[in-house]
Design a protein around this motif. Structure first.
Motif, PDB file in Angstrom:
ATOM      1  N   GLU A 174      -0.327  23.656  48.316  1.00  0.00           N
ATOM      2  CA  GLU A 174      -0.763  22.310  48.669  1.00  0.00           C
ATOM      3  C   GLU A 174      -0.216  22.201  49.992  1.00  0.00           C
ATOM      4  OE1 GLU A 174       1.942  21.539  45.224  1.00  0.00           O
ATOM      5  OE2 GLU A 174       0.833  22.830  45.774  1.00  0.00           O
ATOM      6  N   VAL A 175       1.157  22.382  50.265  1.00  0.00           N
ATOM      7  CA  VAL A 175       1.697  22.047  51.635  1.00  0.00           C
ATOM      8  C   VAL A 175       1.051  22.978  52.727  1.00  0.00           C
ATOM      9  CG1 VAL A 175       3.754  22.360  52.950  1.00  0.00           C
ATOM     10  CG2 VAL A 175       3.883  21.541  50.604  1.00  0.00           C
ATOM     11  N   LEU A 176       0.801  24.276  52.404  1.00  0.00           N
ATOM     12  CA  LEU A 176      -0.015  25.125  53.484  1.00  0.00           C
ATOM     13  C   LEU A 176      -1.351  24.777  53.666  1.00  0.00           C
ATOM     14  CD1 LEU A 176       1.479  28.625  52.194  1.00  0.00           C
ATOM     15  CD2 LEU A 176       2.247  27.125  54.023  1.00  0.00           C
ATOM     16  N   ALA A 177      -2.108  24.071  52.711  1.00  0.00           N
ATOM     17  CA  ALA A 177      -3.434  23.719  52.771  1.00  0.00           C
ATOM     18  C   ALA A 177      -3.504  22.391  53.974  1.00  0.00           C
ATOM     19  CB  ALA A 177      -3.980  23.201  51.356  1.00  0.00           C
ATOM     20  N   LYS A 178      -2.546  21.808  53.897  1.00  0.00           N
ATOM     21  CA  LYS A 178      -2.349  20.517  54.996  1.00  0.00           C
ATOM     22  C   LYS A 178      -1.446  20.672  56.050  1.00  0.00           C
ATOM     23  CE  LYS A 178      -4.009  17.529  51.191  1.00  0.00           C
ATOM     24  NZ  LYS A 178      -3.897  16.366  50.523  1.00  0.00           N
ATOM     25  N   LEU A 179      -0.835  21.850  56.343  1.00  0.00           N
ATOM     26  CA  LEU A 179       0.123  22.043  57.171  1.00  0.00           C
ATOM     27  C   LEU A 179      -0.243  21.753  58.453  1.00  0.00           C
ATOM     28  CD1 LEU A 179       3.136  23.244  56.971  1.00  0.00           C
ATOM     29  CD2 LEU A 179       1.977  25.491  57.892  1.00  0.00           C
ATOM     30  N   GLY A 180       0.490  20.758  59.255  1.00  0.00           N
ATOM     31  CA  GLY A 180       0.105  20.463  60.389  1.00  0.00           C
ATOM     32  C   GLY A 180      -0.994  19.116  60.692  1.00  0.00           C
ATOM     33  N   LEU A 181      -1.812  19.061  59.381  1.00  0.00           N
ATOM     34  CA  LEU A 181      -2.800  18.411  59.637  1.00  0.00           C
ATOM     35  C   LEU A 181      -2.471  16.738  59.164  1.00  0.00           C
ATOM     36  CD1 LEU A 181      -5.689  20.478  58.183  1.00  0.00           C
ATOM     37  CD2 LEU A 181      -5.319  20.026  60.284  1.00  0.00           C
ATOM     38  N   GLU A 182      -1.680  16.762  58.182  1.00  0.00           N
ATOM     39  CA  GLU A 182      -1.273  15.367  57.722  1.00  0.00           C
ATOM     40  C   GLU A 182       0.241  15.488  56.968  1.00  0.00           C
ATOM     41  OE1 GLU A 182      -3.006  14.424  53.392  1.00  0.00           O
ATOM     42  OE2 GLU A 182      -4.544  15.271  54.617  1.00  0.00           O
ATOM     43  N   GLN A 183       1.008  14.374  56.703  1.00  0.00           N
ATOM     44  CA  GLN A 183       2.321  14.436  56.173  1.00  0.00           C
ATOM     45  C   GLN A 183       2.212  14.817  54.542  1.00  0.00           C
ATOM     46  OE1 GLN A 183       3.996  10.890  58.739  1.00  0.00           O
ATOM     47  NE2 GLN A 183       4.660  11.118  56.700  1.00  0.00           N
ATOM     48  N   VAL A 184       2.726  15.863  54.240  1.00  0.00           N
ATOM     49  CA  VAL A 184       2.625  16.407  52.981  1.00  0.00           C
ATOM     50  C   VAL A 184       4.081  16.873  52.305  1.00  0.00           C
ATOM     51  CG1 VAL A 184       1.874  18.513  53.509  1.00  0.00           C
ATOM     52  CG2 VAL A 184       1.303  17.863  51.203  1.00  0.00           C
ATOM     53  N   THR A 185       4.433  16.980  51.151  1.00  0.00           N
ATOM     54  CA  THR A 185       5.915  17.303  50.809  1.00  0.00           C
ATOM     55  C   THR A 185       5.502  17.589  49.512  1.00  0.00           C
ATOM     56  OG1 THR A 185       8.159  16.794  50.649  1.00  0.00           O
ATOM     57  CG2 THR A 185       6.613  15.122  50.166  1.00  0.00           C
ATOM     58  N   THR A 186       6.416  18.405  48.874  1.00  0.00           N
ATOM     59  CA  THR A 186       6.408  18.769  47.423  1.00  0.00           C
ATOM     60  C   THR A 186       7.925  18.329  46.961  1.00  0.00           C
ATOM     61  OG1 THR A 186       7.478  20.938  47.962  1.00  0.00           O
ATOM     62  CG2 THR A 186       5.119  21.077  47.598  1.00  0.00           C
TER      63      THR A 186
END
Length: 496
Positions: A397-409
Motif C-alpha cells: 500500500e505504500v508503494l501504490a501511493k509512493l510519491g503521490l501522497e503521504q502514506v505510512t505503515t
C-alpha cells in the motif's frame, strides 16, 4: 412606483451577489434555507430606496452599511473581518453589475419594438440581474477566487482587492452625480465617504500591525523561555562534562599504569586472577581509545560540508545509542555537487535526514540492524545517493501511493508519511530519478534507495515480489523489474 420596482430588482440582486461573494471568499457554506434571505433583501432594498430617493449618491454607502450589518448579524464573524471582506464582496458585486449592464445593453436591443418605455426599462433591468447572478457564479469558478482570502494574512492580493473595492464604491458614487457645479453637498459627501473608507484601510493595516506585533512578542517570549532552558541545561551539561573530563583524564593516565602492573604481576605469579585483571584492563584501554576516537569524530567519514555531514554524524550517534551497525563511504568530492550542478545544500540535507531516519527505523525492526550511506556519482558523473538498510520491505500500500501522497505503515508508531513525500517533492524540483532495489549486492542488507540527479524523472522498483509488480503496474510513470531466480525480467508499469 416603476422606479421603485426597478431599484428593488437592482438592489436585491446586488445584495444577493454580495452575500454569495462574501461566503465564497471566507469558505462559508450556504444552505437551502438561505434563500429565505431574498425577501429580507427586498425589504432592505425598499428601505434603501426611500432613504436615498433624494440623495442617490448615498446608494453605494447604503449598500455597504446595510450589507455589512446583515452579514455581521447573520454569520457572527469578527467586525474587522466582516467590514474588510464585506467591502471586497460589495466591490465585486458592483463591478459585476457594471459588466452585466454593458453586456445586457446589447441584448436589450431586441426590446426596441416595445412601445411601453416602462416595460422596456424593467425587462432590461431583469436581464442585467440575470447576467449579474450568472457572472458571480462564473467568477468563483476561477481558481484564485475559489481559494478565498484570509484577512489575518497580509498579502498583495488582499490589499489590491480591498483598494480596488474602495475605488469601485467611490466610482459608483460619482456615477450618481448629475451636475457637479451645483452639487457641493454631494461632493462633500463623496469626500467624507472617501475619508471613511481610507480609515477602513488604515484600520486594516493597524489591526494587521498589532496582530503581527502580538505574534512576534509571543514568539519572542517563547524563544526567551527556550533560550533560558537551553542555558540552564548547558550549565548542567557543562558541569557534567567537566567532571567526566577530569575522570577520563585521570583514567587515561591511571589505566595504562594499572595495566602494566597487572601484566607484571601476571607474568611473575602466573595467577589466574592477575591474568584476568590484565585482560580486563587491556579491554578497558581499547574501549577508552575507541571512545576518544569517536568523540573526535575520527572514524566518521565527512565531506567537509556541515549541512551534509550533520545527518551522517546523527546516524552514527543513533547507532551508538541504539546499538546497530552503521557505515558510510564517499566516492566523490561532494562539494562539486553544489558548485557544478546547482543543487541546494538544504535539499541534500533534507534528503539525507529523511532517508537516514527511515532506514534506521526500518532496520531496527529486525535483528542485526545495519544501515549504510554512500555518496557517489552515476556513469555520467551526476550526483548519486544510496541508503542501504537491513529492515523489512515496503508494504504494497505504500508503494501504490509512493510519491503521490503521504502514506505510512507506522501510524501506530507516530509515522505520518511526510518523509518520502517530501523526498519526492525535492526530486521533482531537480528532475531526479528514484530507484528502490529489494535485492542489493551488499551482504546483510535487504534493500536500498537510490537518488540520481540525472534529470530523467524516472521511478524504478526492482523486486522479487509478484504483489509489488501488480501494484506498481497499475501506476503510470513507474518501471518494475521483477527478479526471478537468476534471471531478471523487465516490465513496464505503464502498460502492465
Amino acid at each position: 412606483m416603476n422606479e421603485l420596482i426597478v431599484c428593488l430588482i437592482k438592489y436585491t440582486t446586488i445584495f444577493a451577489c454580495f452575500l454569495y461573494a462574501f461566503t465564497r471568499l471566507l469558505h462559508i457554506k450556504l444552505k437551502a434555507w438561505d434563500l429565505l434571505d431574498i425577501p429580507l433583501f427586498i425589504a432592505i432594498s425598499a428601505v434603501l430606496y426611500f432613504l436615498t430617493v433624494y440623495i442617490k449618491i448615498l446608494v453605494p454607502i447604503g449598500l455597504l452599511i446595510f450589507g455589512v450589518a446583515f452579514l455581521f448579524l447573520r454569520f457572527r464573524e469578527t467586525f474587522y473581518k466582516t467590514v474588510t471582506v464585506g467591502t471586497i464582496a460589495l466591490g465585486i458585486s458592483i463591478v459585476l453589475y457594471l459588466v452585466s449592464f454593458f453586456f445586457a445593453s446589447m441584448f436589450s436591443m431586441v426590446f426596441n419594438n416595445i412601445q411601453d418605455e416602462i416595460k422596456k426599462y424593467m425587462l432590461s433591468q431583469v436581464i442585467v440581474s440575470i447576467f449579474q447572478i450568472a457572472c458571480v457564479f462564473l467568477v468563483f469558478k476561477i481558481k484564485r477566487f475559489k481559494s478565498g482570502i484570509d484577512p489575518k494574512i497580509t498579502n498583495p492580493t488582499f490589499e489590491i482587492m480591498l483598494h480596488l473595492s474602495v475605488g469601485t464604491i467611490i466610482a459608483m458614487m460619482l456615477l450618481y452625480i448629475k451636475n457637479i457645479t451645483q452639487s457641493m453637498l454631494e461632493i462633500s459627501l463623496i469626500i467624507s465617504v472617501l475619508f471613511a473608507l481610507l480609515i477602513i484601510l488604515w484600520w486594516r493595516r493597524h489591526i494587521t500591525y498589532n496582530y503581527r506585533e502580538a505574534v512576534n512578542q509571543q514568539n519572542f517570549n517563547r524563544m526567551e523561555d527556550t533560550i533560558e532552558e537551553y542555558e540552564i541545561n548547558s550549565v548542567e551539561n557543562e558541569l557534567r562534562l567537566a567532571v567526566l573530563a577530569n575522570l577520563f583524564h585521570y583514567l587515561n593516565k591511571a589505566v595504562p599504569n594499572c595495566a602494566l602492573l597487572a601484566e607484571s604481576a601476571a607474568a611473575k605469579t602466573n595467577c589466574q586472577d592477575a591474568c584476568a585483571v590484565r585482560d580486563m584492563l587491556q579491554i578497558i584501554m581499547r574501549k577508552l581509545k575507541l571512545a576518544y576516537e569517536k568523540c573526535g569524530l575520527q572514524n566518521i567519514p565527512q565531506t567537509g560540508i556541515r549541512l551534509v555531514d550533520a545527518p551522517i554524524i546523527q546516524l552514527f550517534a543513533a547507532a551508538e545509542r541504539k546499538n546497530f551497525n552503521v557505515s558510510a563511504d564517499f566516492y566523490v568530492d561532494v562539494k562539486s555537487w553544489f558548485s557544478e550542478n546547482e543543487i541546494d545544500i538544504d535539499d541534500i540535507h533534507t534528503l539525507l535526514n529523511y532517508l537516514c531516519d527511515n532506514a534506521v527505523i526500518s532496520a531496527l525492526g529486525l535483528p542485526n540492524a545495519k544501515v549504510r550511506v554512500e555518496l557517489g556519482a552515476t556513469a555520467n558523473q551526476e550526483p548519486l545517493i544510496r541508503i542501504y538498510d537491513s529492515g523489512e520491505q515496503f508494504a504494497e500500500e505504500v508503494l501504490a501511493k509512493l510519491g503521490l501522497e503521504q502514506v505510512t505503515t507506522r501510524a501506530f508508531d507516530g509515522g505520518n508519511g511526510i518523509g518520502l513525500f517530501t523526498v519526492f517533492k525535492i526530486l521533482a524540483k531537480y528532475g531526479a530519478s528514484f530507484a528502490l532495489d529489494e535485492a542489493p549486492q551488499s551482504f546483510g542488507f535487504t534493500k536500498f534507495i537510490e537518488i540520481a540527479f540525472d534529470k530523467r524523472r524516472s521511478v524504478c522498483v526492482r523486486t522479487y515480489r509478484e504483489s509489488v509488480v501488480a501494484v506498481c503496474a497499475a501506476r503510470k510513470g513507474i518501471t518494475v523489474e521483477l527478479i526471478i531466480s537468476e534471471e531478471e525480467t523487465l516490465r513496464d508499469g505503464t502498460n502492465g
